[in-house]
Design an enzyme around this catalytic site. Structure first.
Site, PDB file in Angstrom:
ATOM      1  N   CYS A  67       5.160  17.334 -57.821  1.00 49.17           N
ATOM      2  CA  CYS A  67       5.546  18.745 -57.334  1.00 49.17           C
ATOM      3  C   CYS A  67       6.457  19.542 -57.880  1.00 49.17           C
ATOM      4  CB  CYS A  67       6.412  18.567 -55.899  1.00 49.17           C
ATOM      5  SG  CYS A  67       5.366  17.085 -54.922  1.00 49.17           S
ATOM      6  N   HIS A  71       7.291  23.694 -58.739  1.00 46.44           N
ATOM      7  CA  HIS A  71       8.435  23.740 -57.691  1.00 46.44           C
ATOM      8  C   HIS A  71       9.813  23.898 -58.361  1.00 46.44           C
ATOM      9  CE1 HIS A  71       5.487  25.121 -54.681  1.00 46.44           C
ATOM     10  NE2 HIS A  71       5.071  23.916 -54.754  1.00 46.44           N
ATOM     11  N   CYS A 169       7.009  19.645 -20.240  1.00 43.13           N
ATOM     12  CA  CYS A 169       8.192  19.866 -21.214  1.00 43.13           C
ATOM     13  C   CYS A 169       9.128  20.720 -20.532  1.00 43.13           C
ATOM     14  CB  CYS A 169       7.593  20.472 -22.369  1.00 43.13           C
ATOM     15  SG  CYS A 169       6.006  19.795 -23.015  1.00 43.13           S
ATOM     16  N   CYS A 172      12.003  19.419 -18.043  1.00 41.91           N
ATOM     17  CA  CYS A 172      13.135  19.010 -18.533  1.00 41.91           C
ATOM     18  C   CYS A 172      13.986  19.784 -19.590  1.00 41.91           C
ATOM     19  CB  CYS A 172      12.925  17.603 -19.324  1.00 41.91           C
ATOM     20  SG  CYS A 172      12.399  16.390 -18.161  1.00 41.91           S
ATOM     21  N   HIS A 173      13.428  20.571 -20.343  1.00 42.19           N
ATOM     22  CA  HIS A 173      14.181  21.371 -21.540  1.00 42.19           C
ATOM     23  C   HIS A 173      14.350  22.515 -21.018  1.00 42.19           C
ATOM     24  CE1 HIS A 173      13.788  17.716 -24.283  1.00 42.19           C
ATOM     25  NE2 HIS A 173      12.661  17.797 -23.979  1.00 42.19           N
ATOM     26  N   ARG A 210       8.335  12.664 -31.906  1.00 43.50           N
ATOM     27  CA  ARG A 210       8.825  13.082 -30.992  1.00 43.50           C
ATOM     28  C   ARG A 210       8.234  13.418 -29.605  1.00 43.50           C
ATOM     29  NH1 ARG A 210      14.161  12.003 -28.319  1.00 43.50           N
ATOM     30  NH2 ARG A 210      13.005  11.629 -26.578  1.00 43.50           N
ATOM     31  N   CYS A 214       8.203  11.589 -25.950  1.00 40.46           N
ATOM     32  CA  CYS A 214       8.465  12.474 -24.640  1.00 40.46           C
ATOM     33  C   CYS A 214       7.264  12.113 -23.807  1.00 40.46           C
ATOM     34  CB  CYS A 214       8.850  13.751 -24.702  1.00 40.46           C
ATOM     35  SG  CYS A 214      10.492  14.042 -25.447  1.00 40.46           S
TER      36      CYS A 214
HETATM   37  C1  HEC Z   1      11.409  13.776 -18.285  1.00 46.18           C
HETATM   38  C2  HEC Z   1      12.271  14.637 -19.229  1.00 46.18           C
HETATM   39  C3  HEC Z   1      11.531  15.016 -20.502  1.00 46.18           C
HETATM   40  C4  HEC Z   1      10.333  15.884 -20.367  1.00 46.18           C
HETATM   41  C5  HEC Z   1       9.365  16.019 -19.556  1.00 46.18           C
HETATM   42  C6  HEC Z   1      10.009  16.183 -21.789  1.00 46.18           C
HETATM   43  N1  HEC Z   1      11.391  15.595 -22.478  1.00 46.18           N
HETATM   44 FE1  HEC Z   1      11.601  15.829 -24.724  1.00 46.18          FE
HETATM   45  N2  HEC Z   1      13.442  14.976 -24.351  1.00 46.18           N
HETATM   46  C7  HEC Z   1      13.801  14.346 -23.185  1.00 46.18           C
HETATM   47  C8  HEC Z   1      14.834  13.653 -23.618  1.00 46.18           C
HETATM   48  C9  HEC Z   1      15.944  12.842 -22.669  1.00 46.18           C
HETATM   49  C10 HEC Z   1      15.242  13.783 -24.992  1.00 46.18           C
HETATM   50  C11 HEC Z   1      16.408  13.473 -25.765  1.00 46.18           C
HETATM   51  C12 HEC Z   1      17.704  14.251 -25.902  1.00 46.18           C
HETATM   52  C13 HEC Z   1      18.305  14.011 -27.159  1.00 46.18           C
HETATM   53  O1  HEC Z   1      17.754  14.219 -28.340  1.00 46.18           O
HETATM   54  O2  HEC Z   1      19.463  13.998 -26.995  1.00 46.18           O
HETATM   55  C14 HEC Z   1      14.432  14.874 -25.249  1.00 46.18           C
HETATM   56  C15 HEC Z   1      13.937  15.260 -27.013  1.00 46.18           C
HETATM   57  C16 HEC Z   1      13.144  16.264 -27.146  1.00 46.18           C
HETATM   58  C17 HEC Z   1      13.065  16.787 -28.519  1.00 46.18           C
HETATM   59  C18 HEC Z   1      14.256  16.599 -29.641  1.00 46.18           C
HETATM   60  C19 HEC Z   1      15.338  17.638 -29.590  1.00 46.18           C
HETATM   61  C20 HEC Z   1      16.315  17.619 -30.476  1.00 46.18           C
HETATM   62  O3  HEC Z   1      17.435  18.235 -30.559  1.00 46.18           O
HETATM   63  O4  HEC Z   1      16.338  16.362 -31.218  1.00 46.18           O
HETATM   64  C21 HEC Z   1      12.046  17.705 -28.635  1.00 46.18           C
HETATM   65  C22 HEC Z   1      11.555  18.383 -29.603  1.00 46.18           C
HETATM   66  C23 HEC Z   1      11.305  17.530 -27.353  1.00 46.18           C
HETATM   67  N3  HEC Z   1      12.202  16.629 -26.619  1.00 46.18           N
HETATM   68  C24 HEC Z   1      10.251  18.091 -26.936  1.00 46.18           C
HETATM   69  C25 HEC Z   1       9.439  17.941 -25.783  1.00 46.18           C
HETATM   70  C26 HEC Z   1       8.256  18.417 -25.339  1.00 46.18           C
HETATM   71  C27 HEC Z   1       7.281  19.153 -26.480  1.00 46.18           C
HETATM   72  C28 HEC Z   1       7.737  17.947 -24.289  1.00 46.18           C
HETATM   73  C29 HEC Z   1       6.391  18.218 -23.749  1.00 46.18           C
HETATM   74  C30 HEC Z   1       5.330  17.394 -24.301  1.00 46.18           C
HETATM   75  C31 HEC Z   1       9.004  17.127 -23.700  1.00 46.18           C
HETATM   76  N4  HEC Z   1       9.889  17.194 -24.527  1.00 46.18           N
HETATM   77  C32 HEC Z   1       8.994  16.722 -22.402  1.00 46.18           C
HETATM   78  C33 HEC Z   1      13.242  14.497 -22.126  1.00 46.18           C
HETATM   79  C34 HEC Z   1      12.133  14.921 -21.899  1.00 46.18           C
HETATM   80  C1  HEC Z   2       0.070  23.171 -59.429  1.00 47.89           C
HETATM   81  C2  HEC Z   2       1.273  23.954 -58.801  1.00 47.89           C
HETATM   82  C3  HEC Z   2       1.613  23.137 -57.523  1.00 47.89           C
HETATM   83  C4  HEC Z   2       1.715  21.861 -57.241  1.00 47.89           C
HETATM   84  C5  HEC Z   2       1.963  20.767 -58.538  1.00 47.89           C
HETATM   85  C6  HEC Z   2       2.422  21.673 -56.181  1.00 47.89           C
HETATM   86  N1  HEC Z   2       2.387  23.006 -55.359  1.00 47.89           N
HETATM   87 FE1  HEC Z   2       3.207  23.537 -53.646  1.00 47.89          FE
HETATM   88  N2  HEC Z   2       2.769  25.660 -54.092  1.00 47.89           N
HETATM   89  C7  HEC Z   2       2.166  26.119 -55.047  1.00 47.89           C
HETATM   90  C8  HEC Z   2       1.821  27.322 -54.831  1.00 47.89           C
HETATM   91  C9  HEC Z   2       1.123  28.260 -56.052  1.00 47.89           C
HETATM   92  C10 HEC Z   2       2.478  27.840 -53.699  1.00 47.89           C
HETATM   93  C11 HEC Z   2       2.195  29.212 -52.806  1.00 47.89           C
HETATM   94  C12 HEC Z   2       1.202  28.890 -51.778  1.00 47.89           C
HETATM   95  C13 HEC Z   2       1.008  30.186 -51.323  1.00 47.89           C
HETATM   96  O1  HEC Z   2       1.620  31.671 -51.425  1.00 47.89           O
HETATM   97  O2  HEC Z   2      -0.186  30.040 -50.478  1.00 47.89           O
HETATM   98  C14 HEC Z   2       3.013  26.587 -52.990  1.00 47.89           C
HETATM   99  C15 HEC Z   2       3.708  26.539 -51.904  1.00 47.89           C
HETATM  100  C16 HEC Z   2       4.141  25.313 -51.405  1.00 47.89           C
HETATM  101  C17 HEC Z   2       5.454  25.219 -50.403  1.00 47.89           C
HETATM  102  C18 HEC Z   2       5.708  26.592 -49.416  1.00 47.89           C
HETATM  103  C19 HEC Z   2       6.989  26.981 -49.903  1.00 47.89           C
HETATM  104  C20 HEC Z   2       6.898  27.993 -51.242  1.00 47.89           C
HETATM  105  O3  HEC Z   2       7.920  27.921 -52.052  1.00 47.89           O
HETATM  106  O4  HEC Z   2       5.944  28.759 -51.135  1.00 47.89           O
HETATM  107  C21 HEC Z   2       5.868  24.251 -50.406  1.00 47.89           C
HETATM  108  C22 HEC Z   2       6.776  23.601 -49.412  1.00 47.89           C
HETATM  109  C23 HEC Z   2       5.373  23.173 -51.260  1.00 47.89           C
HETATM  110  N3  HEC Z   2       4.492  24.290 -51.926  1.00 47.89           N
HETATM  111  C24 HEC Z   2       5.354  21.853 -51.556  1.00 47.89           C
HETATM  112  C25 HEC Z   2       4.696  21.172 -52.332  1.00 47.89           C
HETATM  113  C26 HEC Z   2       4.609  19.648 -52.768  1.00 47.89           C
HETATM  114  C27 HEC Z   2       5.636  18.833 -51.670  1.00 47.89           C
HETATM  115  C28 HEC Z   2       4.269  19.307 -53.792  1.00 47.89           C
HETATM  116  C29 HEC Z   2       3.822  18.086 -54.073  1.00 47.89           C
HETATM  117  C30 HEC Z   2       3.277  17.102 -53.281  1.00 47.89           C
HETATM  118  C31 HEC Z   2       3.429  20.739 -54.290  1.00 47.89           C
HETATM  119  N4  HEC Z   2       4.031  21.730 -53.437  1.00 47.89           N
HETATM  120  C32 HEC Z   2       2.758  20.664 -55.313  1.00 47.89           C
HETATM  121  C33 HEC Z   2       2.048  25.285 -56.269  1.00 47.89           C
HETATM  122  C34 HEC Z   2       2.110  23.914 -56.414  1.00 47.89           C
END
Ligand code: HEC
Ligand code: HEC
Length: 253
Positions: A67, A71, A169, A172-173, A210, A214
């Protein structure tokens, strides 16, 4: 279900109008000790995954590529603001791609390598390293133009009721954030700290994992990591946090 909804109602906060929504990072809900641990790179257990991702980023693969060859050493040539705007629209695939998808596109199209399985250890490691490099960047996910239908679909899923408990989601959130649920304070469910390190399970946790945790917590059937459902949810959840700063790797319970 009864016990759960009682619990939620008992300690529920007043309903906040959607228009008054201000994104708040999950870190604001942490105890001072956990916040300190998150902010200290020597104490933060998520740094182990950052180091693993850094190692992968600089490692020469079987095809002789790495990479860093494009990069830069320590990713100094990466567009960090762009990293904070994923999922982004990919005109070729006509769908939003996540940061993990981007890494696979680089592997396939630019490194002659095979794509890795979504959410596997390597992709989560690289994602954690990339987000760590972009720490402090402001999240800015596009929600209009070609992204609009995907954002709307993610929003619909966020409000859909799942499983026998008919939880969604937003219940709760949005409606009950700030309330306590089984010893955890409900935060807004923001994604700006992902991948996060969860102390309760002692492991790094991707956003899609995550989502599954949930869904499983209220006994609904999870989707697959990398599925259209989770990618659309990621579009909505990340965009809901537009304006927050990236804090990867965050620490959570
Ligand atoms: C019953 C309640 C509940 C429901 C419904 C729920 N969650 Fe959660 N979720 C939680 C709890 C509890 C946490 C943990 C809080 C913490 O990170 O401190 C959490 C954490 C998360 C986090 C991480 C937040 C962080 O700051 O790290 C994400 C993202 C998330 N939920 C997305 C979702 C999504 C998308 C859905 C629906 C598919 C969903 N949750 C449904 C209870 C719920
Ligand atoms: C041969 C060159 C090449 C290699 C090796 C390569 N990339 Fe990229 N990568 C690119 C180019 C060019 C773009 C811009 C893509 C676009 O604009 O569509 C890009 C875009 C990205 C981006 C988006 C952010 C940005 O700077 O544009 C990420 C994150 C990324 N590459 C991660 C990786 C990772 C992780 C690896 C190794 C597993 C990797 N690349 C290997 C050429 C490369």
């Amino acid at each position: 279900m009864k016990a759960l909804s009682c619990l939620l109602l008992l300690c529920s906060f007043p309903l906040l109008a959607e228009t008054g929504f201000q994104p708040v990072s999950g870190s604001e809900y942490l105890s001072p000790q956990m916040r300190e641990m998150q902010e200290d790179d020597f104490a933060n257990p998520g740094m182990e995954t950052v180091d693993y991702g850094r190692e992968l980023f600089h490692r020469v693969d079987e095809e002789g590529h790495r990479c860093a060859e494009c990069h830069g050493e320590e990713g100094r040539g990466l567009n960090l603001a762009r990293i904070a705007s994923y999922p982004i629209y990919d005109p070729e695939q006509e769908r939003p791609i996540t940061l993990q998808d981007q890494v696979n596109i680089c592997r396939e199209e630019r490194m002659d390598n095979f794509p890795l399985v979504y959410d596997c250890k390597e992709l989560v490691g690289l994602e954690t390293y990339l987000k760590y490099l972009a720490r402090g960047q402001v999240i800015a996910v596009q929600t209009d133009g070609p992204m609009k239908p995907f954002y709307e679909e993610g929003k619909r899923l966020y409000h859909q009721r799942f499983g026998q408990m008919e939880m969604a989601c937003f219940l709760c959130h949005d409606q009950h954030r700030g309330a306590w649920l089984r010893g955890q304070r409900l935060n807004q469910g923001q994604s700006n700290g992902f991948p996060v390190y969860r102390l309760s399970t002692s492991r790094i946790t991707s956003l899609h994992r995550r989502f599954s945790e949930c869904l499983a917590s209220f006994r609904a059937e999870p989707f697959l990591p990398g599925s259209d459902e989770y990618i659309n949810l990621e579009v909505y959840v990340n965009a809901r946090g537009n304006g927050l700063k990236i804090e990867t790797p965050a620490i959570r319970d």
